[in-house]
Design a protein around this motif. Sequence first.
Motif, PDB file in Angstrom:
ATOM      1  N   PHE A   1       0.824  -1.214   0.000  1.00  0.00           N
ATOM      2  CA  PHE A   1       0.000   0.000   0.000  1.00  0.00           C
ATOM      3  C   PHE A   1       0.857   1.261   0.000  1.00  0.00           C
ATOM      4  O   PHE A   1       0.489   2.263  -0.587  1.00  0.00           O
ATOM      5  CB  PHE A   1      -0.936   0.032   1.205  1.00  0.00           C
ATOM      6  N   CYS A   2       1.994   1.209   0.686  1.00  0.00           N
ATOM      7  CA  CYS A   2       2.891   2.368   0.762  1.00  0.00           C
ATOM      8  C   CYS A   2       3.758   2.500  -0.478  1.00  0.00           C
ATOM      9  O   CYS A   2       4.148   3.609  -0.853  1.00  0.00           O
ATOM     10  CB  CYS A   2       3.772   2.274   2.001  1.00  0.00           C
ATOM     11  N   ASP A   3       4.092   1.378  -1.093  1.00  0.00           N
ATOM     12  CA  ASP A   3       4.947   1.380  -2.277  1.00  0.00           C
ATOM     13  C   ASP A   3       4.481   0.259  -3.198  1.00  0.00           C
ATOM     14  O   ASP A   3       4.826  -0.903  -2.993  1.00  0.00           O
ATOM     15  CB  ASP A   3       6.410   1.176  -1.871  1.00  0.00           C
ATOM     16  N   VAL A   4       3.698   0.598  -4.212  1.00  0.00           N
ATOM     17  CA  VAL A   4       3.113  -0.423  -5.083  1.00  0.00           C
ATOM     18  C   VAL A   4       4.154  -1.189  -5.889  1.00  0.00           C
ATOM     19  O   VAL A   4       3.850  -2.231  -6.457  1.00  0.00           O
ATOM     20  CB  VAL A   4       2.041   0.168  -6.029  1.00  0.00           C
ATOM     21  N   ALA A   5       5.393  -0.699  -5.918  1.00  0.00           N
ATOM     22  CA  ALA A   5       6.460  -1.423  -6.615  1.00  0.00           C
ATOM     23  C   ALA A   5       6.897  -2.668  -5.836  1.00  0.00           C
ATOM     24  O   ALA A   5       7.505  -3.573  -6.396  1.00  0.00           O
ATOM     25  CB  ALA A   5       7.659  -0.505  -6.853  1.00  0.00           C
ATOM     26  N   LYS A   6       6.567  -2.719  -4.544  1.00  0.00           N
ATOM     27  CA  LYS A   6       6.923  -3.881  -3.728  1.00  0.00           C
ATOM     28  C   LYS A   6       5.942  -5.010  -4.022  1.00  0.00           C
ATOM     29  O   LYS A   6       4.734  -4.835  -3.919  1.00  0.00           O
ATOM     30  CB  LYS A   6       6.900  -3.517  -2.246  1.00  0.00           C
ATOM     31  N   ASP A   7       6.476  -6.164  -4.380  1.00  0.00           N
ATOM     32  CA  ASP A   7       5.653  -7.305  -4.787  1.00  0.00           C
ATOM     33  C   ASP A   7       5.253  -8.134  -3.573  1.00  0.00           C
ATOM     34  O   ASP A   7       6.042  -8.924  -3.061  1.00  0.00           O
ATOM     35  CB  ASP A   7       6.423  -8.154  -5.788  1.00  0.00           C
ATOM     36  N   TRP A   8       4.021  -7.976  -3.127  1.00  0.00           N
ATOM     37  CA  TRP A   8       3.515  -8.684  -1.957  1.00  0.00           C
ATOM     38  C   TRP A   8       3.410 -10.188  -2.186  1.00  0.00           C
ATOM     39  O   TRP A   8       3.298 -10.960  -1.245  1.00  0.00           O
ATOM     40  CB  TRP A   8       2.152  -8.126  -1.533  1.00  0.00           C
ATOM     41  N   ARG A   9       3.488 -10.624  -3.441  1.00  0.00           N
ATOM     42  CA  ARG A   9       3.405 -12.055  -3.731  1.00  0.00           C
ATOM     43  C   ARG A   9       4.721 -12.773  -3.431  1.00  0.00           C
ATOM     44  O   ARG A   9       4.762 -13.980  -3.340  1.00  0.00           O
ATOM     45  CB  ARG A   9       3.000 -12.269  -5.180  1.00  0.00           C
ATOM     46  N   ASN A  10       5.810 -12.007  -3.323  1.00  0.00           N
ATOM     47  CA  ASN A  10       7.122 -12.562  -2.966  1.00  0.00           C
ATOM     48  C   ASN A  10       7.585 -13.675  -3.911  1.00  0.00           C
ATOM     49  O   ASN A  10       8.211 -14.632  -3.489  1.00  0.00           O
ATOM     50  CB  ASN A  10       7.110 -13.068  -1.514  1.00  0.00           C
ATOM     51  N   GLU A  11       7.250 -13.513  -5.185  1.00  0.00           N
ATOM     52  CA  GLU A  11       7.602 -14.545  -6.158  1.00  0.00           C
ATOM     53  C   GLU A  11       9.114 -14.685  -6.376  1.00  0.00           C
ATOM     54  O   GLU A  11       9.579 -15.734  -6.791  1.00  0.00           O
ATOM     55  CB  GLU A  11       6.910 -14.269  -7.489  1.00  0.00           C
ATOM     56  N   LYS A  12       9.863 -13.637  -6.088  1.00  0.00           N
ATOM     57  CA  LYS A  12      11.307 -13.684  -6.311  1.00  0.00           C
ATOM     58  C   LYS A  12      12.084 -14.159  -5.087  1.00  0.00           C
ATOM     59  O   LYS A  12      13.283 -14.336  -5.134  1.00  0.00           O
ATOM     60  CB  LYS A  12      11.817 -12.315  -6.753  1.00  0.00           C
ATOM     61  N   VAL A  13      11.375 -14.355  -3.992  1.00  0.00           N
ATOM     62  CA  VAL A  13      12.031 -14.826  -2.773  1.00  0.00           C
ATOM     63  C   VAL A  13      12.103 -16.347  -2.825  1.00  0.00           C
ATOM     64  O   VAL A  13      11.082 -17.030  -2.890  1.00  0.00           O
ATOM     65  CB  VAL A  13      11.279 -14.380  -1.506  1.00  0.00           C
ATOM     66  N   VAL A  14      13.308 -16.855  -2.823  1.00  0.00           N
ATOM     67  CA  VAL A  14      13.520 -18.296  -2.879  1.00  0.00           C
ATOM     68  C   VAL A  14      14.318 -18.697  -1.641  1.00  0.00           C
ATOM     69  O   VAL A  14      15.382 -18.163  -1.382  1.00  0.00           O
ATOM     70  CB  VAL A  14      14.294 -18.719  -4.140  1.00  0.00           C
ATOM     71  N   ILE A  15      13.754 -19.609  -0.889  1.00  0.00           N
ATOM     72  CA  ILE A  15      14.462 -20.145   0.272  1.00  0.00           C
ATOM     73  C   ILE A  15      14.640 -21.634   0.020  1.00  0.00           C
ATOM     74  O   ILE A  15      13.676 -22.376  -0.060  1.00  0.00           O
ATOM     75  CB  ILE A  15      13.669 -19.908   1.571  1.00  0.00           C
TER      76      ILE A  15
END
Length: 117
Positions: A102-116
């Motif tokens: 909500f504060c920064d729409v460029a931040k991807d809340w889906r976290n598709e690029k986060v790989v653990i």
Amino acid sequence: AGPPHASTKKVGDSVRDRSAFPRACLLLLDNDAFTTFLSGETADRLPFTLYHKRGPGGSWEGCGRDNVRCQGGLTVRQVREVAAEGVASGKQRDLVDFSEHFCDVAKDWRNEKVVIA
């Protein structure tokens, strides 16, 4: 942890109804439980509650922690080990909470690029 707050349910409804995620669920992390989970004190119990909705008019229902299964057949203990390794390497800094979007729409809340792994 109790049921999700009304505003949380509204966000979940919006994601389900207005996006490409008609089967979206709510995953609520309990911060205190996560701390004890990482320490190994409660390594047999996942530190979150998963809520799902049956159909467009249904209400949000908790799945129950015993009914949540990890993809690939990981045990809860293995999930704890992966989470602990991720935190130790700083992966949590890469995660985006839905509210941050909500504060920064460029931040991807889906976290598709986060790989653990």
